[in-house]
Scaffold this active site. Structure first.
Site, PDB file in Angstrom:
ATOM      1  N   THR A  88      -6.870 -12.372   3.038  1.00  0.00           N
ATOM      2  CA  THR A  88      -5.600 -11.668   3.231  1.00  0.00           C
ATOM      3  C   THR A  88      -4.547 -12.461   4.010  1.00  0.00           C
ATOM      4  O   THR A  88      -3.439 -12.676   3.524  1.00  0.00           O
ATOM      5  CB  THR A  88      -5.868 -10.326   3.937  1.00  0.00           C
ATOM      6  OG1 THR A  88      -6.650  -9.535   3.040  1.00  0.00           O
ATOM      7  CG2 THR A  88      -4.583  -9.599   4.281  1.00  0.00           C
TER       8      THR A  88
HETATM    9  P1  AMP Z   1      -9.405  -8.775   4.397  1.00  0.00           P
HETATM   10  O1  AMP Z   1     -10.494  -8.824   5.403  1.00  0.00           O
HETATM   11  O2  AMP Z   1      -8.992 -10.135   3.950  1.00  0.00           O
HETATM   12  O3  AMP Z   1      -9.705  -7.838   3.312  1.00  0.00           O
HETATM   13  O4  AMP Z   1      -8.142  -8.175   5.183  1.00  0.00           O
HETATM   14  C1  AMP Z   1      -7.559  -6.944   4.868  1.00  0.00           C
HETATM   15  C2  AMP Z   1      -7.242  -6.205   6.102  1.00  0.00           C
HETATM   16  O5  AMP Z   1      -6.165  -6.837   6.805  1.00  0.00           O
HETATM   17  C3  AMP Z   1      -6.735  -4.806   5.813  1.00  0.00           C
HETATM   18  O6  AMP Z   1      -7.734  -3.867   6.046  1.00  0.00           O
HETATM   19  C4  AMP Z   1      -5.600  -4.602   6.784  1.00  0.00           C
HETATM   20  O7  AMP Z   1      -5.799  -3.500   7.598  1.00  0.00           O
HETATM   21  C5  AMP Z   1      -5.539  -5.875   7.586  1.00  0.00           C
HETATM   22  N1  AMP Z   1      -4.151  -6.248   7.825  1.00  0.00           N
HETATM   23  C6  AMP Z   1      -3.196  -6.379   6.890  1.00  0.00           C
HETATM   24  N2  AMP Z   1      -2.011  -6.718   7.431  1.00  0.00           N
HETATM   25  C7  AMP Z   1      -2.217  -6.791   8.752  1.00  0.00           C
HETATM   26  C8  AMP Z   1      -1.384  -7.103   9.856  1.00  0.00           C
HETATM   27  N3  AMP Z   1      -0.080  -7.393   9.698  1.00  0.00           N
HETATM   28  N4  AMP Z   1      -1.940  -7.099  11.089  1.00  0.00           N
HETATM   29  C9  AMP Z   1      -3.256  -6.815  11.255  1.00  0.00           C
HETATM   30  N5  AMP Z   1      -4.103  -6.525  10.248  1.00  0.00           N
HETATM   31  C10 AMP Z   1      -3.600  -6.504   9.010  1.00  0.00           C
HETATM   32 ZN    ZN Z   2      -6.219  -8.922   1.170  1.00  0.00          ZN
HETATM   33 ZN    ZN Z   3      -9.971  -7.388   1.605  1.00  0.00          ZN
END
Ligand code: AMP
Ligand code: ZN
Ligand code: ZN
Length: 422
Positions: A88
């Site tokens: 992400t």
């Molecule tokens: P991943 O572990 O790569 O799936 O990351 C996704 C997670 O990133 C989601 O559950 C969001 O809650 C978190 N996320 C997205 N944008 C932000 C942000 N600006 N600050 C903190 N966490 C975030």
């Molecule tokens: Zn993502």
């Molecule tokens: Zn994810």
């Protein structure tokens, strides 16, 4: 149900809270958003970058997304190949900087930097992530926009709640996962109610519902389908809100995702501890891909044990990663990277894999499961074009063109997206 008037005053409070950087955690009631009349005959152009985290392009065929399907049918569609790693934070930063994670400095959701010993960058710890050192290897488009006199507003985006190169978006809200999809839409719409001279010309809007459902239940689950419908309804609400404000005709929408989602199972987990004794390495990441640094004195042994192919995965020294990953030169990348085969994951005793999960990402960006959504629609977008699959580094030059921002040199190529422009 609250009256329209109280919803509007609630939105004004939310907008104020956001401008002054207080946490925005209250969701407005999910009813039609009223709008004041547009204050000019032809409003200034607006570009809105929407991210639906974890949205696979083939989710459009599920029958759950009438709004997105309409935008695709009357605009430009395509598929994005994420940058490595298909996570992400790295990919959101790529989308707004045009630089691969190796070049933009956000090399993973979790990172360490020798200049900040003991600090670990994680999604959930703003006390560490707010340090500009993590972000300033690149310049996000809202920073360039602000520096060039173009107002920006970020309804969430990784990095957008912190000062980067001394600049923040004119309007932003600190990330709050609890703010509902409708609440996010309503807050952004409330910002667009500002007088013309203060209204943003570039905005972001971020949804994590689909990614969360994909992780919990897997990409094929009916629960993930419900999340698709929910986000689609939020987009419908946003477009209705633009129309009510007389802003739809002057708004270019660029809808993207950061990566796809692959099905996983508890039967496909590999133990790194079996591959190398844990006391000989510092394991920085586990999961769909792992990052490890040999501890002093064990370098040769660790490399000999890990590097090469093994059942359901492959490990490389960071300097020898396949060229197409464009990854490994950044000092934040650990010395050894292991990438699991689709559906598999690495774990260690110290960092165990999450049992019972349905989906994950982080796999080879060329894997079809990792492909990400791309749709553009608006007055400057040529309708009826299919761009096919292209690198997500090329979204940035499109955004720069649409917003009139003078871009910084990126890794993308405007030629990938030129056919989208009217
Ligand atoms: P991943 O572990 O790569 O799936 O990351 C996704 C997670 O990133 C989601 O559950 C969001 O809650 C978190 N996320 C997205 N944008 C932000 C942000 N600006 N600050 C903190 N966490 C975030
Ligand atoms: Zn993502
Ligand atoms: Zn994810």
């Amino acid at each position: 149900m609250r009256s329209t008037l109280s919803v509007i005053s609630g939105l004004a409070v939310l907008a104020l809270a956001a401008c002054t950087a207080a946490p925005a955690s209250t969701a407005p009631a999910p009813i039609q958003v009223a709008a004041p009349p547009a204050d000019t005959a032809s409003p200034a152009p607006l570009t809105v970058l929407v991210s639906i985290d974890g949205f696979r392009p083939d989710y459009l065929t599920r029958g759950e997304t009438p709004v997105l399907n309409q935008l695709a049918a009357t605009g430009v569609r395509g598929a994005l190949q994420p940058s490595f790693p298909s996570k992400t934070f790295p990919n959101h930063y790529t989308l707004v900087t045009g630089l691969t994670p190796d070049h933009n400095g956000i090399v993973n959701n979790t990172m360490e930097d020798a200049r900040r010993p003991g600090d670990v960058f994680t999604l959930s710890d703003p006390s560490v992530t707010s340090d500009p050192i993590w972000w300033e290897e690149a310049t996000p488009i809202w920073v360039s926009a602000e520096q060039q006199g173009i107002r920006s507003a970020t309804m969430f985006w990784p990095g957008s709640d912190f000062e980067i190169h001394g600049t923040r978006p004119s309007t932003f809200a600190p990330f709050d996962q609890k703010l509902t999809d409708f609440g996010r839409v309503d807050m952004l719409l409330s910002w667009l109610d500002a007088p013309e001279a203060e209204r943003p010309q570039f905005a972001t809007l971020y949804f994590d519902t689909v990614d969360t459902a994909g992780h919990l239940y897997g990409p094929q689950s009916p629960k993930t389908a419900s999340a698709l419908a929910q986000v689609d309804a939020a987009l419908g609400r946003f477009i209705a809100g633009l129309e009510a404000r007389g802003l739809r005709e002057s708004t270019n929408l660029v809808l993207v995702s950061d990566h796809g989602m692959a099905p996983i199972s508890d039967e496909q987990i590999m133990s790194l501890d079996v591959m190398i004794a844990p006391e000989k390495v510092h394991t920085v990441w586990t999961g769909t891909f792992a990052g490890l640094s040999p501890l002093p004195g064990h370098e040769a042994e660790v490399r000999a044990a890990l590097i090469g192919t093994h059942p359901h995965g492959e490990c490389w020294a960071k300097e020898n990663l396949p060229e197409r990953f464009a990854y490994g030169a950044n000092p934040r990348v650990p010395a050894i990277i292991c990438l699991a085969e689709n559906g598999w994951r690495y774990e260690s005793a110290e960092m165990p894999a999450w049992r019972g999960a349905g989906g994950d990402h982080g796999y080879d960006p060329a894997d079809a499961n990792m492909a990400a959504l791309f749709i553009a629609n608006g007055p400057d977008i040529e309708p009826g074009t299919d761009l096919g699959t292209f690198d997500n580094t090329s979204v940035y030059p499109l955004l720069a063109k649409l917003t009139g921002v003078e871009p910084v040199q990126g890794d993308g190529d405007i030629a990938d997206v030129e056919a989208a422009l009217r």
